[in-house]
Design a protein around this motif. Structure first.
Motif, PDB file in Angstrom:
ATOM      1  N   SER A  52      32.345  45.934  42.569  1.00  0.00           N
ATOM      2  CA  SER A  52      33.835  45.919  42.158  1.00  0.00           C
ATOM      3  C   SER A  52      34.558  45.722  43.317  1.00  0.00           C
ATOM      4  O   SER A  52      34.217  46.165  44.377  1.00  0.00           O
ATOM      5  N   TYR A  54      39.135  44.810  44.180  1.00  0.00           N
ATOM      6  CA  TYR A  54      40.462  44.731  43.716  1.00  0.00           C
ATOM      7  C   TYR A  54      40.934  43.335  44.208  1.00  0.00           C
ATOM      8  O   TYR A  54      40.336  42.513  45.117  1.00  0.00           O
ATOM      9  N   LEU A  55      42.116  42.939  43.631  1.00  0.00           N
ATOM     10  CA  LEU A  55      42.848  41.766  44.099  1.00  0.00           C
ATOM     11  C   LEU A  55      43.839  42.232  44.840  1.00  0.00           C
ATOM     12  O   LEU A  55      44.811  43.138  44.481  1.00  0.00           O
ATOM     13  N   VAL A  67      35.945  37.173  46.826  1.00  0.00           N
ATOM     14  CA  VAL A  67      35.745  37.252  45.217  1.00  0.00           C
ATOM     15  C   VAL A  67      35.301  35.749  44.936  1.00  0.00           C
ATOM     16  O   VAL A  67      34.509  35.614  44.195  1.00  0.00           O
ATOM     17  N   PHE A  79      36.637  43.953  38.247  1.00  0.00           N
ATOM     18  CA  PHE A  79      38.123  44.001  38.794  1.00  0.00           C
ATOM     19  C   PHE A  79      38.819  45.261  38.221  1.00  0.00           C
ATOM     20  O   PHE A  79      38.842  45.516  36.898  1.00  0.00           O
ATOM     21  N   GLU A  98      45.777  35.923  36.694  1.00  0.00           N
ATOM     22  CA  GLU A  98      46.453  37.243  37.092  1.00  0.00           C
ATOM     23  C   GLU A  98      47.493  37.527  36.650  1.00  0.00           C
ATOM     24  O   GLU A  98      48.325  36.778  36.219  1.00  0.00           O
ATOM     25  N   GLU A 107      46.352  41.964  38.935  1.00  0.00           N
ATOM     26  CA  GLU A 107      45.260  42.375  38.151  1.00  0.00           C
ATOM     27  C   GLU A 107      44.673  41.259  37.492  1.00  0.00           C
ATOM     28  O   GLU A 107      45.415  40.420  36.969  1.00  0.00           O
TER      29      GLU A 107
END
Length: 192
Positions: A52, A54-55, A67, A79, A98, A107
């Motif tokens: 997992s 995050y952006l 990623v 994500f 996104e 996100e």
């Protein structure tokens, strides 16, 4: 420095935020290359088939090249998606789009898999403002990752991503704060 940890955290976060905003494009580019290489090494050393991640926001360590590398190597990437109830939902972001989440964070867009989907990953990569020598994480104050990590029965390794100067001796801590298993900077991977 005041005695109240929550006030200490606010002061420290403001300093760290300002330092990040003052980084030059060149420093940021070099850091991104370093982060990407270290994260690739970390995935290789843990044999993670799913992670997992995050952006990142513009001022944060840039996670996107990592990623792209992970997805290009057949690694499943989950994500986080913020929810009103303070929990995180998860998506694999099928559309490559996104959008901005509840707090203005980028996100991924895709089918929501529910808060429990995080239990299936081999490695968790989280944002942080700073990490100290014991593995305590200073987040940005919304508590999403502390809640998520605190509620997991069997938690895979959790690594925070920070710039070198944000791996510090000590961060203020409160009862709900969750430590991490390691930290990734542009120049190194450190496991606690």
């Amino acid at each position: 420095m005041p005695d109240d940890p929550s006030v200490q955290k606010r002061i420290l976060r403001a300093e760290l935020r300002e330092r990040r905003q003052n980084m030059s494009a060149h420093e940021r580019r070099l850091a991104t290359e370093g982060f990407t290489a270290r994260l690739e090494e970390l995935v290789g050393s843990t044999d993670a088939a799913s992670v997992s991640c995050y952006l990142s926001m513009p001022s944060e360590p840039d996670t996107r090249p990592f990623v792209e590398w992970a997805e290009g190597h057949g690694i499943r990437v989950l994500f986080p998606v913020t929810r009103e109830d303070g929990l995180l939902d998860w998506t694999v972001g099928e559309s490559d789009d996104e959008r901005l989440g509840l707090h203005g964070t980028p996100e991924a867009v895709g089918e929501l898999l529910g808060p429990m989907a995080i239990n299936d990953v081999d490695l968790i990569i989280v944002p942080a403002a700073a990490i100290d020598g014991t593995g305590m994480r200073l987040g940005w104050g919304r508590g999403y990752f502390d809640k998520t990590l605190g509620s997991m029965g069997k938690c895979p390794p959790v690594y925070a991503v920070v710039f070198d100067s944000e791996f510090v001796e000590e961060v203020p801590r409160e009862v709900h704060d969750q430590p991490v298993n390691g930290v990734v900077t542009p120049t190194r991977i450190h496991a606690f």
